[in-house]
Each structure stands twice: as C-alpha cells, then as structure tokens.
Design a protein around this motif. Structure first.
Motif, short mmCIF file in Angstrom:
data_model
loop_
_atom_site.label_atom_id
_atom_site.label_comp_id
_atom_site.label_asym_id
_atom_site.label_seq_id
_atom_site.Cartn_x
_atom_site.Cartn_y
_atom_site.Cartn_z
N SER A 1 0.82 -1.20 0.00
CA SER A 1 0.00 0.00 0.00
C SER A 1 0.86 1.26 0.00
CB SER A 1 -0.92 0.01 1.23
OG SER A 1 -1.71 1.18 1.29
N GLN A 2 1.94 1.23 0.77
CA GLN A 2 2.82 2.39 0.86
C GLN A 2 3.49 2.70 -0.48
OE1 GLN A 2 3.38 4.55 3.20
NE2 GLN A 2 5.22 5.58 2.44
N LEU A 3 3.98 1.66 -1.15
CA LEU A 3 4.78 1.87 -2.36
C LEU A 3 3.97 1.88 -3.65
CD1 LEU A 3 7.94 -0.28 -1.60
CD2 LEU A 3 7.67 2.18 -1.40
N TYR A 4 2.94 1.05 -3.72
CA TYR A 4 2.24 0.87 -4.99
C TYR A 4 0.78 1.31 -4.96
CZ TYR A 4 6.38 -2.06 -5.18
OH TYR A 4 7.67 -2.53 -5.09
N GLY A 5 0.32 1.77 -3.80
CA GLY A 5 -1.03 2.29 -3.71
C GLY A 5 -2.02 1.32 -3.08
N ARG A 6 -3.09 1.88 -2.51
CA ARG A 6 -4.08 1.06 -1.82
C ARG A 6 -4.77 0.07 -2.74
NH1 ARG A 6 -9.09 3.94 1.16
NH2 ARG A 6 -9.71 4.28 -1.01
N ASP A 7 -5.08 0.49 -3.95
CA ASP A 7 -5.78 -0.42 -4.87
C ASP A 7 -4.94 -1.64 -5.21
OD1 ASP A 7 -7.96 1.23 -4.91
OD2 ASP A 7 -7.42 2.24 -6.78
N ALA A 8 -3.63 -1.43 -5.41
CA ALA A 8 -2.75 -2.56 -5.70
C ALA A 8 -2.69 -3.52 -4.52
CB ALA A 8 -1.35 -2.06 -6.04
N ALA A 9 -2.60 -2.97 -3.29
CA ALA A 9 -2.56 -3.82 -2.10
C ALA A 9 -3.85 -4.60 -1.94
CB ALA A 9 -2.30 -2.95 -0.86
N LYS A 10 -5.00 -3.96 -2.21
CA LYS A 10 -6.28 -4.65 -2.10
C LYS A 10 -6.40 -5.79 -3.11
CE LYS A 10 -9.95 -2.07 -1.79
NZ LYS A 10 -10.89 -0.94 -2.06
N ARG A 11 -5.87 -5.58 -4.30
CA ARG A 11 -5.91 -6.66 -5.30
C ARG A 11 -5.11 -7.87 -4.83
NH1 ARG A 11 -5.86 -2.37 -9.13
NH2 ARG A 11 -3.58 -2.40 -9.29
N ILE A 12 -3.95 -7.62 -4.22
CA ILE A 12 -3.14 -8.73 -3.72
C ILE A 12 -3.89 -9.48 -2.62
CG2 ILE A 12 -0.98 -9.35 -2.56
CD1 ILE A 12 -0.66 -8.49 -5.45
N VAL A 13 -4.57 -8.74 -1.75
CA VAL A 13 -5.35 -9.38 -0.68
C VAL A 13 -6.43 -10.27 -1.26
CG1 VAL A 13 -6.97 -8.95 1.21
CG2 VAL A 13 -4.88 -7.59 1.03
N TRP A 14 -7.17 -9.77 -2.25
CA TRP A 14 -8.23 -10.59 -2.85
C TRP A 14 -7.65 -11.81 -3.56
CZ3 TRP A 14 -13.05 -10.46 -1.52
CH2 TRP A 14 -13.63 -9.28 -1.06
N TRP A 15 -6.54 -11.62 -4.26
CA TRP A 15 -5.92 -12.76 -4.95
C TRP A 15 -5.33 -13.77 -3.96
CZ3 TRP A 15 -6.42 -14.73 -9.56
CH2 TRP A 15 -6.86 -13.92 -10.61
N GLY A 16 -5.11 -13.35 -2.72
CA GLY A 16 -4.62 -14.28 -1.71
C GLY A 16 -5.59 -15.41 -1.43
N PHE A 17 -6.87 -15.20 -1.81
CA PHE A 17 -7.84 -16.27 -1.66
C PHE A 17 -7.50 -17.47 -2.54
CE2 PHE A 17 -11.01 -13.23 0.09
CZ PHE A 17 -11.39 -13.99 1.18
N PHE A 18 -6.84 -17.23 -3.66
CA PHE A 18 -6.58 -18.31 -4.61
C PHE A 18 -5.66 -19.40 -4.03
CE2 PHE A 18 -4.16 -20.16 -8.18
CZ PHE A 18 -5.20 -20.77 -8.85
#
Length: 239
Positions: free
Chosen positions: A77-94
């Motif tokens: 979130s700090q380096l690449y933005g909140r949206d990028a961090a949220k996408r990683i969180v959602w993809w963590g479900f996979f």
C-alpha cells in the motif's frame, strides 16, 4: 498492473514481465510470492496453540505468518497504492482455496500399504490434524479478508494528504493499523475456528494481547524494513 508514479524509481527498475508484456516492479513480484505462501502457512500453523509463559494465556501459531501478511500488505500500500494492495489481498484467496482443495484430495486418497503397515501412527496423526482443520480453513478467509482490508484502509487513511514518506510517520501508521486490524482478526478467527471445541477465553485474550503487542513493537520496524527492501529490489538493474 497499474501503479502510481511513485512506485518506481527514475531509472528503469528490474521488473517481472508477463507474456502479455505487462511489467511488475520486482519488489511487488517478490512480495506477492511471499504473500501467497504466508496465506497457506497461516492456515496450517493455526492448529497449534502456543503458551505464553508465565501466564495461562495462549496464541494460535498462525499469528506469525499472519503478521507478515499485515507487513506485506502495508508495504504494498505504501509503495504501490491502496488499490494494488487490495488486489493482492483478494488474490490471496486463490492459494488459500487451492490448498484447502488439495488437502481434501490428499485426505480422500488411500494411504500406501507401506504406511498402513509400518507407520500407522504417522498416518493417524496426519489425518487427525488435517481432517480437523476444516473450521480453521473456513474461519481463515473470513478473518483474513476483514482484517487485511481494514489494515490497508486504516494505513492509507492515516497517510492523510502528505506523502507519508517519513520513517516515524510510517512506523506509527503501521503500528496503529496493525493493532486495530489484528484485534478484529483475533475475535473473528478464534470464535469461528474454536468456539464450542473448548473454553476460548484464555486463547482469545492471549491472541488479542499478543497481536496488539507485536503490532506495536515489531510491525513498525518490519514495515520500515519491508519498504526499504522493496525499493532496493525495484532499483536493481538488469545485467
């Protein structure tokens, strides 16, 4: 994946490139790999509760990889933005869901005759542990998505209108966001995973206290290190 202008240094960084030609900063690529691994490990380790001497309080061992998930999501979130961090969180479900399916497949397959004949205790232990973790696997995603998205939201909101680049500010934001989100995570996870199995009072108290303590003492330094490590990776040039 889109990224804000501050995500990459002025010089072209080393980047992982997909067949479609979409590049990803090396720091994000490495942290995404670590993130997927930690989501799986947290579910496996959660089966064991660890005592907190000299008290009667305890924590489930999944706390350790889960705190790393908090560090990684805050760093992203700090380096690449909140949206990028949220996408990683959602993809963590996979990886989490795929691991659960593979575990059920392995449990359903018959054990070898050698293991049945010569290592029945090992087989019984494996099946007892992993067949008993279905509530853990179900509780994990519920607490996981709630607490990590909450962590990213708080971490980003505390940034305010500034660039949030000062070390002290970064550490304070990381500590507050982690402490609050981890307290919520503990209540959700312990209740869904273990309520009715045994008295969860000591485990709940120990889990909340341990996560808040570690969030205030360790997480700020880990996030600071994580940000610096990601920037170092992003600055590496191709040889």
């Amino acid at each position: 994946m889109d990224q804000p202008a501050t995500a990459a240094p002025a010089a072209a960084p080393f980047a992982a490139t997909t067949p479609a030609g979409v590049s990803m900063p090396l720091g994000m690529f490495v942290y995404t790999l670590l993130y997927g691994g930690m989501t799986v490990l947290a579910g496996v380790l959660a089966y064991k509760q660890v005592q907190l001497p000299p008290t009667s309080l305890a924590v489930e061992s999944g706390i350790f990889p889960f705190l790393l998930l908090v560090v990684i999501s805050s760093t992203l979130s700090q380096l690449y933005g909140r949206d990028a961090a949220k996408r990683i969180v959602w993809w963590g479900f996979f990886p989490l869901g795929l691991s659960a399916l593979l575990m059920q497949l392995v449990l359903a397959l018959p054990a070898s005759s050698e293991m049945i004949a010569f290592r029945p205790d090992d087989l019984a232990a494996f099946e007892r542990v992993h067949a008993s973790t279905w509530r853990v696997w179900m509780a994990g995603p519920a607490s996981y998505i709630t607490s990590l998205l909450l962590n990213i939201w708080i971490f980003d909101r505390l940034r305010g209108s500034g660039d949030g680049e000062s070390t002290i500010g970064l550490m304070i934001r990381g500590a507050v966001a982690s402490a609050l989100s981890q307290a919520v995570d503990s209540v959700i996870f312990i209740t869904l995973a273990f309520y009715g199995e045994f008295d969860i009072t000591d485990l709940m108290i120990g889990q909340v206290l341990a996560k808040v303590f570690l969030s205030l003492v360790m997480v700020p330094f880990l996030i600071t290190f994580g940000v610096r490590a990601a920037r170092w990776l992003d600055a590496k040039k191709t040889s």
